[in-house]
Scaffold this motif. Structure first.
Motif, PDB file in Angstrom:
ATOM      1  N   LEU A  29       0.830  -1.205   0.000  1.00 19.10           N
ATOM      2  CA  LEU A  29       0.000   0.000   0.000  1.00 19.10           C
ATOM      3  C   LEU A  29       0.866   1.256   0.000  1.00 19.10           C
ATOM      4  CD1 LEU A  29      -2.875  -0.772   2.560  1.00 19.10           C
ATOM      5  CD2 LEU A  29      -3.111  -0.483   0.088  1.00 19.10           C
ATOM      6  N   ASP A  33       0.103   4.966  -1.454  1.00 13.35           N
ATOM      7  CA  ASP A  33      -0.722   5.629  -0.450  1.00 13.35           C
ATOM      8  C   ASP A  33       0.099   5.959   0.798  1.00 13.35           C
ATOM      9  OD1 ASP A  33      -3.337   5.295  -1.863  1.00 13.35           O
ATOM     10  OD2 ASP A  33      -2.836   3.180  -1.622  1.00 13.35           O
ATOM     11  N   ARG A 391      -6.818  -2.032  -2.640  1.00 14.44           N
ATOM     12  CA  ARG A 391      -6.909  -0.591  -2.927  1.00 14.44           C
ATOM     13  C   ARG A 391      -8.229  -0.270  -3.655  1.00 14.44           C
ATOM     14  NH1 ARG A 391      -2.255  -0.282  -4.931  1.00 14.44           N
ATOM     15  NH2 ARG A 391      -1.122   0.588  -3.154  1.00 14.44           N
ATOM     16  N   TYR A 394     -11.014  -0.148  -1.087  1.00 16.22           N
ATOM     17  CA  TYR A 394     -10.998   1.142  -0.389  1.00 16.22           C
ATOM     18  C   TYR A 394     -11.626   2.239  -1.257  1.00 16.22           C
ATOM     19  CZ  TYR A 394      -7.518  -0.737   2.956  1.00 16.22           C
ATOM     20  OH  TYR A 394      -6.848  -1.456   3.923  1.00 16.22           O
TER      21      TYR A 394
END
Length: 399
Positions: A29, A33, A391, A394
């Motif tokens: 991640l 991010d 991802r 999300y």
């Protein structure tokens, strides 16, 4: 995205299934991010904090003052009277409450994710005014795990203990998940089970994985005549699997392959498992820093699990090294594997032993499963691919 992940133990070193999952999700991640971490720790984790700072914008290592078991008893009994799971004692830390309140006042997150259902107890410390989405990550359905242990357990006292863990957890998991915008599970079976408990839940599947580039294949010619079991040995289902295998299955294999050794690799083996090493054909290693040399010494990985839950990192890791696997149906639950195509599946001691022997004696079958297992990992269970899927989960939740 700005993501906060809250964990019950420090994810480095990644030396257990849960830690491996959390560490790799954070690692991948962090490439796109901003990841923050709040983790309960003890003093042994201090040297590991810089490792996680390589991937996390901020690391909040929350040192807890663990009280002696006797002093924890009133709280455990209070939880029991309220119908709450025993496991909640590992999540109830005043220091964690303070850390959550402080970071949420200071930082605005898009996603706040709690690892493990018992850690979800702390969601109540998040302000209702937060605009972020909350995610609860189930590493397994613990109520199913306790139920299976209850079924297998012969000792009355332990059977009663399992009953008192199973029933409150069954009630807790479905209820606490309602407090979150999204639930994550590691298999389709777990998604079905959670939705049966509470049909209104929003549940997505993100399986466990492996770093396929780290685990390279070892050719058949370079391997020793061993079979291997890998797993955290203070986890009850793993210890049960090893003892069951040694008692019921290994003798049947030895009748056909007398020179075969059995390696048990994993941290904190209980006394009953350590005592297996009295047999000259059995090696019990305890904790090792690198699994790869042990897989390189093995012809077959065995997964004789009779209880537990989630998906089995041990199978995915074995397949990534090109090591063929023989597993029970419970052992390979939640994985997209087919008997005879990716792994061998057998549930009786006789059938399990026969499939191990056939892989050892038939090199063409060994080579076929080794190749097809590795191909499956590369296409389906690589962490880079799985984190990209997470991802997307999300991003959909944030719309």
């Amino acid at each position: 995205m700005k993501i906060l992940i809250v964990t019950p133990s420090f994810p480095y070193p990644p030396d257990s299934g849960a830690k491996i999952r959390i560490f790799n999700i954070i690692r991948y991640l962090s490439r796109e991010d901003e990841v923050h971490l709040i983790s309960l720790t003890d003093c042994s984790d201090d040297d590991a904090v810089p490792e996680m700072q390589r991937y996390c914008k901020k690391v909040h290592a929350v040192r807890t003052n663990r009280r002696p078991a006797l002093l924890q008893l009133p709280g455990v009994l209070y939880n029991f009277v309220r119908g709450l799971p025993f496991m909640l004692k590992y999540a109830q830390a005043p220091e964690l409450k303070k850390a959550l309140e402080q970071v949420c006042e200071r930082d605005n997150y898009d996603i706040i994710q709690f690892e493990h259902s018992y850690m979800a107890y702390n969601v109540k410390y998040l302000s209702k005014e937060l605009s972020c989405k909350t995610v609860l990550s189930f590493h397994n359905i613990a109520s199913l795990q306790y139920y299976r242990i209850y079924q297998l357990e012969k000792r009355l006292v332990r059977k009663v203990e399992c009953l008192f863990e199973w029933v409150p957890m069954l009630r807790w998991e479905s209820k606490i998940a309602q407090r979150f915008h999204k639930s994550l599970v590691v298999s389709e079976l777990d998604r079905i089970l959670l939705r049966l408990m509470n049909p209104g839940l929003d549940v997505s599947v993100v399986p466990n994985g492996v770093d396929a580039r780290k685990f390279s294949c070892t050719p058949l010619a370079g391997r020793k005549r061993n079979i291997i079991f890998v797993g955290l040995m203070d986890y009850g289902p793993n210890a049960d699997a090893v003892l069951y295998f040694h008692r019921e299955i290994f003798p049947l294999i030895k009748e056909k392959v007398p020179d075969l050794g059995f390696m048990v690799v994993g941290s904190d083996p209980p006394r009953e498992v350590r005592e297996l090493s009295r047999n000259p054909d059995v090696v019990v290693t305890g904790r090792v820093d690198d699994l790869r040399p042990y897989y390189q010494k093995a012809l077959v990985a065995v997964i004789p699990l009779r209880s537990g839950g989630g998906t089995r990192l041990k199978i995915i890791e074995a397949l990534s090294t090109g090591t063929p696997v023989v597993s029970t149906s419970v052992g390979c639950e939640g994985l997209e594997v087919s008997d005879g195509e990716h792994i061998m599946i057998a549930d009786s001691p006789e059938a399990f032993a026969a499939k191990v022997v056939s892989l050892i004696e038939d090199s063409s079958q060994w080579l076929r499963l080794s190749s097809q297992g590795r191909e499956l990992v590369e296409k389906t269970y690589d962490w880079e691919y799985l984190t990209a899927s997470l991802r997307k989960v999300y991003q959909a939740a944030l719309k």
